[in-house]
Design an enzyme around this catalytic site. Structure first.
Site, PDB file in Angstrom:
ATOM      1  N   PRO A 186     -25.119 -51.398  14.308  1.00  0.00           N
ATOM      2  CA  PRO A 186     -26.078 -51.639  15.380  1.00  0.00           C
ATOM      3  C   PRO A 186     -25.571 -52.584  16.460  1.00  0.00           C
ATOM      4  O   PRO A 186     -25.198 -53.708  16.180  1.00  0.00           O
ATOM      5  CB  PRO A 186     -27.280 -52.239  14.652  1.00  0.00           C
ATOM      6  CG  PRO A 186     -26.791 -52.669  13.329  1.00  0.00           C
ATOM      7  CD  PRO A 186     -25.561 -51.891  13.015  1.00  0.00           C
ATOM      8  N   GLU A 187     -25.505 -52.096  17.664  1.00  0.00           N
ATOM      9  CA  GLU A 187     -25.259 -52.933  18.836  1.00  0.00           C
ATOM     10  C   GLU A 187     -26.511 -52.805  19.700  1.00  0.00           C
ATOM     11  O   GLU A 187     -27.530 -52.285  19.254  1.00  0.00           O
ATOM     12  CB  GLU A 187     -23.982 -52.511  19.557  1.00  0.00           C
ATOM     13  CG  GLU A 187     -22.748 -52.699  18.666  1.00  0.00           C
ATOM     14  CD  GLU A 187     -21.425 -52.496  19.380  1.00  0.00           C
ATOM     15  OE1 GLU A 187     -21.362 -52.708  20.596  1.00  0.00           O
ATOM     16  OE2 GLU A 187     -20.450 -52.117  18.710  1.00  0.00           O
ATOM     17  N   HIS A 190     -31.002 -50.428  -1.028  1.00  0.00           N
ATOM     18  CA  HIS A 190     -30.755 -51.768  -0.505  1.00  0.00           C
ATOM     19  C   HIS A 190     -31.967 -52.295   0.280  1.00  0.00           C
ATOM     20  O   HIS A 190     -31.798 -53.033   1.243  1.00  0.00           O
ATOM     21  CB  HIS A 190     -29.510 -51.774   0.370  1.00  0.00           C
ATOM     22  CG  HIS A 190     -28.272 -51.375  -0.373  1.00  0.00           C
ATOM     23  ND1 HIS A 190     -27.661 -52.195  -1.292  1.00  0.00           N
ATOM     24  CD2 HIS A 190     -27.567 -50.223  -0.379  1.00  0.00           C
ATOM     25  CE1 HIS A 190     -26.607 -51.574  -1.809  1.00  0.00           C
ATOM     26  NE2 HIS A 190     -26.526 -50.372  -1.270  1.00  0.00           N
ATOM     27  N   ARG A 208     -24.874 -54.372   3.526  1.00  0.00           N
ATOM     28  CA  ARG A 208     -23.856 -55.436   3.512  1.00  0.00           C
ATOM     29  C   ARG A 208     -24.443 -56.834   3.653  1.00  0.00           C
ATOM     30  O   ARG A 208     -23.694 -57.810   3.661  1.00  0.00           O
ATOM     31  CB  ARG A 208     -22.824 -55.164   4.612  1.00  0.00           C
ATOM     32  CG  ARG A 208     -22.059 -53.876   4.346  1.00  0.00           C
ATOM     33  CD  ARG A 208     -21.062 -53.552   5.437  1.00  0.00           C
ATOM     34  NE  ARG A 208     -20.580 -52.186   5.277  1.00  0.00           N
ATOM     35  CZ  ARG A 208     -19.828 -51.547   6.158  1.00  0.00           C
ATOM     36  NH1 ARG A 208     -19.480 -52.135   7.264  1.00  0.00           N
ATOM     37  NH2 ARG A 208     -19.444 -50.331   5.945  1.00  0.00           N
ATOM     38  N   LYS A 252     -12.775 -69.179  31.968  1.00  0.00           N
ATOM     39  CA  LYS A 252     -12.260 -69.156  30.588  1.00  0.00           C
ATOM     40  C   LYS A 252     -10.795 -68.727  30.539  1.00  0.00           C
ATOM     41  O   LYS A 252     -10.405 -67.760  31.199  1.00  0.00           O
ATOM     42  CB  LYS A 252     -13.094 -68.185  29.738  1.00  0.00           C
ATOM     43  CG  LYS A 252     -14.583 -68.524  29.663  1.00  0.00           C
ATOM     44  CD  LYS A 252     -14.814 -69.697  28.741  1.00  0.00           C
ATOM     45  CE  LYS A 252     -16.301 -69.928  28.541  1.00  0.00           C
ATOM     46  NZ  LYS A 252     -16.562 -71.057  27.635  1.00  0.00           N
TER      47      LYS A 252
END
Length: 285
Positions: free
Chosen positions: A2-3, A96, A115, A161
Site C-alpha cells: 500500500p502506497e 492474519h 507482516r 539537501k
DNA sequence: TATATCTCCTGCGGGC
DNA sequence: TGCCCGCAGGAGATAT
C-alpha cells in the site's frame, strides 16, 4: 504494497462502509498491531467501544478515523501488508486478522496484516498549519494529491539537501505518500536517476519530478491501486490493477518503454530500484 | 543538525 | 521432501 493510491482506495471504502456506524466491541488479537498505542490493546478497545465514526481521512500513507468524541482519532497505518476489510461478523476469520471492530451494522471492520508492520493507535488531534491532524501524523508532509500541496516549498526543501533524490522522495516529512514503487515510476517518467543529489538538480527538474509523482499516483488511484499479490486489497477485498501500467518497478531486463534499453535493477537503501540506464543516467562520480 | 543505517516481521521462492 | 537463506519494504530508532 500500500502506497498513497492504495490507502486512498481504502479511505474511500471506509467512508462508504464505516462512517456513521457505531463501534460495538473491539477485539485485539495480536499485540504487535497496537504496539504504537502505548496504553495497550485493552485500553484501545475500551476507548473505541461506543464511539460513532464521523469521517475517514488521510495524509500520505496514514489513515485516520474521527469520532463523535472531539479531538480523538484512530490512526491506521497499513505498513507493507495491512488490509482493512469490512465483513459480515460471521464470515470466516482471515489467517492474519489481528484487530476486529464489531459495528452496529452487523458487520465487522477487520485489520489484517501478514507482516505486522502496520497497526492501529488512538491519538489526539492537533492543529498544524490550520489543519487538524492526529499527533503521530503531525510531522508528515502534504502529499502531491493534497489540494494544499505546495510544490515550490517542497522544491526549496529538496534543493537544500545533499542527499540522493530517491532517498528524499521516500522521506515522508518532505513529501508524503511516495513509496518505493511510485518513487521509481516518478523518477523514470522524469528521466532522473534516484542517486542524483537533490541539491544538484534544477528547480524545473524537481518541479517536473513532483508533477510526475502526482500524475502516476493519480493514474494508479483511478485504476484502484497497485497489487502484486494477495497482500493488498481494498476494503471490499478487491485487488487493484495498476501493476499493468508500471513502467519501471519490477521490469529488470525488460526493454524500456521509452527507448528500448534493458531496464536495470540496483540495490539502494536495502531495497530494489529499477531504472533505465539510458533515459536515467547515473550521476557522474 | 544532517544524513545514513539498522530493526522489526512473515511468506515465498530458489538452491541444495 | 525438507531445510536454510535471501528477499520484499515503511517508518521509527539508532548510529555516524
Amino acid at each position: 504494497m500500500p502506497e498513497l493510491p492504495e490507502v486512498e482506495v481504502v479511505r474511500r471504502g471506509l467512508t462508504e462502509h464505516v462512517v456513521g456506524r457505531v463501534v460495538r466491541a473491539v477485539t485485539v488479537k495480536h499485540p504487535r498491531s497496537v504496539r504504537r498505542h502505548e496504553p495497550g490493546g485493552a485500553d484501545l478497545a475500551a476507548r473505541l467501544t461506543g464511539l460513532r465514526v464521523e469521517s475517514a481521512q488521510r495524509r500520505g500513507k496514514f489513515l485516520w478515523l474521527t469520532f463523535d468524541e472531539p479531538d480523538t482519532s484512530l490512526v491506521v497505518h497499513l505498513g507493507m501488508s495491512g488490509q482493512m476489510l469490512v465483513q459480515p461478523a460471521d464470515a470466516p476469520l482471515e489467517k492474519h486478522a489481528h484487530i476486529l471492530a464489531a459495528l452496529d451494522s452487523g458487520q465487522e471492520l477487520r485489520f489484517i496484516d501478514q507482516r505486522t508492520f502496520g497497526g492501529w493507535q488512538l491519538a489526539d488531534l492537533v492543529e498544524v498549519e490550520g489543519t487538524l491532524l492526529p499527533e503521530p501524523v503531525a510531522h508528515i508532509g502534504r502529499d502531491p494529491l493534497d489540494p494544499l500541496f505546495d510544490a515550490d516549498r517542497v522544491v526549496k526543501a529538496l534543493r537544500a539537501k545533499q542527499s540522493e533524490i530517491k532517498r528524499l522522495l521516500l522521506d515522508q516529512t518532505i513529501v508524503s505518500g511516495v513509496g518505493n514503487i511510485y518513487a521509481d515510476e516518478a523518477l523514470w517518467r522524469a528521466g532522473i536517476h534516484g542517486e542524483r543529489v537533490a541539491a544538484k538538480l534544477t528547480r524545473p527538474a524537481l518541479h517536473g519530478l513532483l508533477t510526475e509523482a502526482g500524475t502516476v499516483m493519480s493514474e494508479a488511484l483511478q485504476a484502484g491501486g497497485t497489487s502484486f499479490d494477495a497482500l493488498y486489497v481494498n476494503v471490499n477485498g478487491q485487488s487493484g490493477y495498476f501493476e499493468r501500467s508500471l513502467n519501471a518497478y519490477g521490469r529488470e531486463h525488460e526493454p524500456c518503454r521509452r527507448c528500448g534499453a534493458p531496464m536495470v535493477r540496483e540495490k539502494f537503501m536495502n531495497r530494489s530500484s529499477f531504472s533505465c540506464p539510458r533515459c536515467q543516467p547515473r550521476p557522474r562520480t
